[in-house]
Design a protein around this motif. Structure first.
Motif, PDB file in Angstrom:
ATOM      1  N   ILE A 102      44.990  44.990  49.961  1.00 10.25           N
ATOM      2  CA  ILE A 102      44.980  45.929  48.950  1.00 10.25           C
ATOM      3  C   ILE A 102      44.222  47.154  49.400  1.00 10.25           C
ATOM      4  N   LYS A 103      44.362  48.359  48.841  1.00 12.83           N
ATOM      5  CA  LYS A 103      43.464  49.542  49.255  1.00 12.83           C
ATOM      6  C   LYS A 103      42.132  49.231  48.673  1.00 12.83           C
ATOM      7  N   PRO A 104      41.218  49.447  49.341  1.00 21.57           N
ATOM      8  CA  PRO A 104      39.841  49.508  48.930  1.00 21.57           C
ATOM      9  C   PRO A 104      39.491  50.269  47.626  1.00 21.57           C
ATOM     10  N   GLU A 105      40.376  51.412  47.457  1.00 23.78           N
ATOM     11  CA  GLU A 105      40.237  51.909  46.316  1.00 23.78           C
ATOM     12  C   GLU A 105      40.774  51.252  45.043  1.00 23.78           C
ATOM     13  N   VAL A 106      41.672  50.490  45.478  1.00 21.10           N
ATOM     14  CA  VAL A 106      42.155  49.340  44.298  1.00 21.10           C
ATOM     15  C   VAL A 106      41.212  48.591  44.143  1.00 21.10           C
ATOM     16  N   VAL A 107      40.600  47.971  44.993  1.00 20.76           N
ATOM     17  CA  VAL A 107      39.349  46.974  44.843  1.00 20.76           C
ATOM     18  C   VAL A 107      38.400  47.473  43.801  1.00 20.76           C
ATOM     19  N   GLN A 108      37.981  48.932  44.112  1.00 18.66           N
ATOM     20  CA  GLN A 108      36.949  49.473  43.357  1.00 18.66           C
ATOM     21  C   GLN A 108      37.328  49.849  42.099  1.00 18.66           C
ATOM     22  N   ALA A 109      38.595  50.097  41.756  1.00 15.53           N
ATOM     23  CA  ALA A 109      39.091  50.479  40.476  1.00 15.53           C
ATOM     24  C   ALA A 109      39.227  49.111  39.813  1.00 15.53           C
ATOM     25  N   ILE A 110      39.295  47.800  40.237  1.00 16.16           N
ATOM     26  CA  ILE A 110      39.433  46.425  39.335  1.00 16.16           C
ATOM     27  C   ILE A 110      38.148  46.216  39.148  1.00 16.16           C
ATOM     28  N   ILE A 111      37.252  46.377  40.102  1.00 22.17           N
ATOM     29  CA  ILE A 111      35.817  46.078  39.744  1.00 22.17           C
ATOM     30  C   ILE A 111      35.207  47.081  38.877  1.00 22.17           C
TER      31      ILE A 111
END
Length: 184
Positions: free
Chosen positions: A153-162
């Motif tokens: 997944i995109k790193p931006e999606v990881v950050q949004a989830i966090i």
């Protein structure tokens, strides 16, 4: 010993014997790898998957060892290999730090901050739990990268989830849907 052919023949035999000795002597055979930097992966596992145990030190190519280890353990972010005479191999690893536990199609992955997914190994308490209804579709496979560096997944999606995780109502699950995004 004034005959040049006799001298060169003698030198050739001595060098061949020396080469055979160096290639077959247990003194120069790699018996273990000294592994540092690992916490969840056992050092013996890394050494066994390096592809060099039992081989003479002269035959070891560090880039091949790195590829073998990275292929066997995609959860490693970086691997460095140093050779030391007569038979020492030093492997320094950096493990990926999981941020998310991703549940999809009866499979569980850990995902790091770069969006790289890997199979869980050991313990990692406090991860954000995400249930996915399908595979993420917005990440393109890069044919120039090995599989262990491909983004899940995109790193931006990881950050949004966090960032979203602390705001989820009690008793609700964080859900990822490829068509609708993140929700609960």
């Amino acid at each position: 010993l004034s005959n040049p052919r006799l001298i060169s023949g003698f030198v050739t035999v001595v060098l061949a014997a020396l080469l055979i000795f160096l290639w077959t002597a247990s003194t120069f055979s790699v018996s273990a790898a000294e592994v540092t930097g690992n916490t969840r992966i056992d050092s013996n596992e890394i050494g066994n998957r390096s592809g060099i145990l039992g081989e003479p030190i002269f035959k070891v190519i560090p880039s091949h060892v790195i590829k073998n280890i990275r292929t066997a353990f995609p959860e490693l972010k970086d691997v460095k290999v140093q050779l030391a005479f007569p038979n020492q191999i030093k492997v320094q690893v950096v493990e990926r730090v999981p941020m998310i536990t991703w549940y999809q199609d009866d499979t569980v992955y850990w995902v790091d901050d770069e969006g790289i997914a890997f199979i869980p190994r050991g313990e990692a308490p406090g991860l954000v739990q995400v249930t996915s209804t399908g595979a993420p579709q917005d990440v393109l496979v890069n044919p120039d990268l090995p599989f262990y560096e491909q983004k899940f997944i995109k790193p931006e999606v990881v950050q949004a989830i966090i960032n979203l995780a602390p705001h989820i109502p009690d008793g609700m699950l964080l859900i990822y849907d490829p068509d609708y995004g993140i929700g609960w």
